[in-house]
Design a protein around this motif. Structure first.
Motif, mmCIF file in Angstrom:
data_model
loop_
_atom_site.group_PDB
_atom_site.id
_atom_site.type_symbol
_atom_site.label_atom_id
_atom_site.label_comp_id
_atom_site.label_asym_id
_atom_site.label_seq_id
_atom_site.Cartn_x
_atom_site.Cartn_y
_atom_site.Cartn_z
ATOM 1 N N ASN A 149 0.862 -1.170 0.000
ATOM 2 C CA ASN A 149 0.000 0.000 0.000
ATOM 3 C C ASN A 149 0.903 1.225 0.000
ATOM 4 O OD1 ASN A 149 -2.740 -1.129 0.242
ATOM 5 N ND2 ASN A 149 -1.893 -2.011 2.110
ATOM 6 N N VAL A 150 0.753 2.049 -1.035
ATOM 7 C CA VAL A 150 1.606 3.221 -1.209
ATOM 8 C C VAL A 150 0.735 4.471 -1.261
ATOM 9 C CG1 VAL A 150 3.235 4.390 -2.747
ATOM 10 C CG2 VAL A 150 3.379 1.904 -2.423
ATOM 11 N N THR A 151 1.182 5.494 -0.534
ATOM 12 C CA THR A 151 0.476 6.773 -0.538
ATOM 13 C C THR A 151 1.467 7.904 -0.750
ATOM 14 O OG1 THR A 151 -1.152 5.931 1.047
ATOM 15 C CG2 THR A 151 -1.041 8.326 0.782
ATOM 16 N N TYR A 152 1.111 8.811 -1.649
ATOM 17 C CA TYR A 152 1.819 10.076 -1.800
ATOM 18 C C TYR A 152 0.873 11.148 -1.277
ATOM 19 C CZ TYR A 152 5.102 8.035 -5.230
ATOM 20 O OH TYR A 152 6.064 7.291 -5.864
ATOM 21 N N CYS A 195 6.351 22.202 -2.550
ATOM 22 C CA CYS A 195 5.396 21.281 -1.938
ATOM 23 C C CYS A 195 6.152 20.305 -1.041
ATOM 24 C CB CYS A 195 4.575 20.538 -2.989
ATOM 25 S SG CYS A 195 5.494 19.382 -4.023
ATOM 26 N N GLU A 196 5.433 19.789 -0.072
ATOM 27 C CA GLU A 196 5.983 18.763 0.805
ATOM 28 C C GLU A 196 5.325 17.446 0.414
ATOM 29 O OE1 GLU A 196 6.681 19.051 5.326
ATOM 30 O OE2 GLU A 196 4.818 17.898 5.090
ATOM 31 N N VAL A 197 6.151 16.454 0.124
ATOM 32 C CA VAL A 197 5.655 15.145 -0.279
ATOM 33 C C VAL A 197 5.938 14.161 0.853
ATOM 34 C CG1 VAL A 197 5.877 13.264 -1.936
ATOM 35 C CG2 VAL A 197 6.056 15.629 -2.712
ATOM 36 N N THR A 198 4.903 13.466 1.277
ATOM 37 C CA THR A 198 5.059 12.397 2.264
ATOM 38 C C THR A 198 4.736 11.092 1.558
ATOM 39 O OG1 THR A 198 4.403 13.863 4.061
ATOM 40 C CG2 THR A 198 4.328 11.493 4.505
ATOM 41 N N TYR A 199 5.751 10.264 1.429
ATOM 42 C CA TYR A 199 5.616 8.962 0.780
ATOM 43 C C TYR A 199 5.548 7.917 1.888
ATOM 44 C CZ TYR A 199 6.928 4.727 -1.784
ATOM 45 O OH TYR A 199 6.953 3.469 -2.333
#
Length: 137
Positions: free
Chosen positions: A79-82, A92-96
């Motif tokens: 399960n992957v979320t960006y 932008c701030e990316v939380t992977y």
């Protein structure tokens, strides 16, 4: 695994890069042309080799904010979320976030052992990918 990185690109640009990649992958894997608004709950099978394939389900495609998908194989489920948060018009701030569930006791033990060695490598590769997306802006 979780990575948080601030990128010098607008949230819209980063999100569109992901979506363009997903649409390309769907076309390459299935021959279908899918529009962005059709992505949520869209599933397809991707073949990696003659003996390896995965079912990919796009669970959420929230414009400029979140992209979430599930990859399921006979051995594991990922399960992957960006999560994308606009910091300014140009950042932008990316939380992977990536979570893996192994099917079976032996597979779980194997994945735990290899995870100790592979997670740092995967993190490094992911940061390189994010920086490459940033550089393409």
């Amino acid at each position: 695994m979780k990575i948080v990185k601030t990128l010098n690109v607008p949230a819209e640009f980063f999100y569109q890069q992901i979506i363009n990649s997903v649409i390309f992958d769907i076309r390459k894997s299935t021959g279908e042309t899918v529009k962005e608004h059709q992505l949520t709950n869209y599933s397809y099978v991707k073949e990696f080799s003659k003996s390896s394939r995965a079912k990919i389900t796009i669970e959420e495609a929230q414009k400029n904010q979140r992209y979430r998908f599930n990859t399921s194989t006979v051995r594991n489920e990922f399960n992957v979320t960006y999560d994308i948060k606009a910091v300014s018009d140009s950042q932008c701030e990316v939380t992977y976030t990536e979570e893996m569930t192994s099917h079976g006791v032996l597979q779980k033990a194997n994945d735990t052992l290899f995870g100790l060695f592979l997670v740092p490598f995967k993190k490094k590769q992911l940061v390189k990918m994010l920086e490459s997306m940033e550089a393409s802006y």
